[in-house]
Motif scaffolding. Structure first.
Motif, short mmCIF file in Angstrom:
data_model
loop_
_atom_site.label_atom_id
_atom_site.label_comp_id
_atom_site.label_asym_id
_atom_site.label_seq_id
_atom_site.Cartn_x
_atom_site.Cartn_y
_atom_site.Cartn_z
N GLN A 143 4.12 9.70 -18.05
CA GLN A 143 5.18 9.06 -17.28
C GLN A 143 5.24 7.57 -17.58
N ASP A 151 13.62 4.40 -14.83
CA ASP A 151 13.67 5.02 -13.51
C ASP A 151 12.82 4.19 -12.55
N ALA A 207 10.13 6.08 -10.39
CA ALA A 207 8.97 6.46 -11.19
C ALA A 207 8.13 5.22 -11.52
N SER A 244 4.19 4.68 -10.54
CA SER A 244 3.16 4.36 -11.53
C SER A 244 2.43 3.08 -11.14
N TYR A 260 -1.37 9.49 -7.05
CA TYR A 260 0.08 9.41 -7.19
C TYR A 260 0.78 9.56 -5.84
N ASN A 262 6.22 12.03 -7.30
CA ASN A 262 5.91 10.70 -7.83
C ASN A 262 5.46 10.71 -9.28
N VAL A 270 8.53 12.63 -13.57
CA VAL A 270 8.97 12.24 -14.91
C VAL A 270 7.92 12.62 -15.95
N ARG A 297 15.39 14.15 -6.20
CA ARG A 297 14.57 13.00 -6.53
C ARG A 297 15.00 11.80 -5.72
N PRO A 344 8.89 5.51 -4.43
CA PRO A 344 8.01 6.68 -4.51
C PRO A 344 7.80 7.26 -3.12
#
Length: 223
Positions: free
Chosen positions: A21, A36, A39, A43, A59, A65, A68, A216, A221
């Motif tokens: 990701q 994104d 995402a 991260s 995560y 989360n 991707v 989504r 997140p």
């Protein structure tokens, strides 16, 4: 497959998805100057999961989360590789190689841990401004991992790569990929599993994708 082995395989797949990701977002930023955002934030937040109770907790406790990354795994492990497979594979393998080298430098790893703890304290008690956090993480990457003998070379559109806001995000994502590579290693992951275990990775990542919500959230997140 025993329940314990199944959980271990699922955990390794999640860690691998975390690497994929972050690397996919690096490619997007380097070539398009954007990625994104949901995402990206997921991260980024994984860097502050310093004492997680489980792999999924790294995560944020929600599969969405790392969706991707799971999507990349499901595609790359199948017959129809995405167009950016070579670039993505290059970054993933480079991050894993960087971690293998960096983990031998105990002093540097302690500096990373200490400064992340300090950033987390400031984030919780003073400011959680994403821009400020991104700059701090980018600075930490430059002070530590970028000084390693083995360095990650990011290629893309120079207009985006020379944009400070974009380059800070890219370094933050490389840091997040590194964090997931550390988790991957702790769970017994190896580069050979990427080659020999592609079928199993595809099955598990597809199963995990099927558990995610079809809706989504692109702004933040899940937490």
């Amino acid at each position: 497959m025993s329940e314990q082995r199944e959980q271990r395989t699922q955990d390794r797949t999640l860690a691998l998805a975390g690497i994929f990701q972050a690397c996919k977002l690096v490619i997007d930023l380097a070539n398009e100057g954007k990625c994104d955002e949901g995402a990206y934030l997921a991260s980024l937040e994984s860097l502050f999961a310093l004492n997680p109770a489980s792999t999924l907790d790294v995560y944020g406790g929600h599969l969405v989360n790392v969706q991707v990354g799971l999507e990349q795994l499901a595609e790359i492990s199948g017959k129809n590789n995405p167009n950016n497979f070579n670039d993505l594979a290059k970054y993933v393998l480079s991050i894993i190689a960087l971690y293998r080298q960096a983990r031998k430098n105990k002093e540097m790893m302690q500096v990373v841990r200490s400064r992340l703890e300090h950033m987390h304290y400031k984030k919780v008690h003073f400011t959680d401004d994403t821009g400020d956090i991104t700059k701090s993480l980018s600075g930490l990457y430059q002070d530590t991992l970028s000084k390693m003998k083995f360095r990650i070379q990011v290629t893309g559109n120079m207009q985006h790569l020379t944009n400070p806001a974009v380059s800070d995000k890219i370094r933050t994502l490389l840091f997040a990929a590194f964090r997931s590579a550390m988790l991957w290693h702790q769970l017994g992951g190896s580069k050979w599993q990427l080659v020999l275990g592609r079928g199993e990775i595809q099955v598990v990542s597809t199963e995990l994708l099927n558990e995610t919500s079809p809706y989504r959230h692109h702004d933040d997140p899940q937490d």
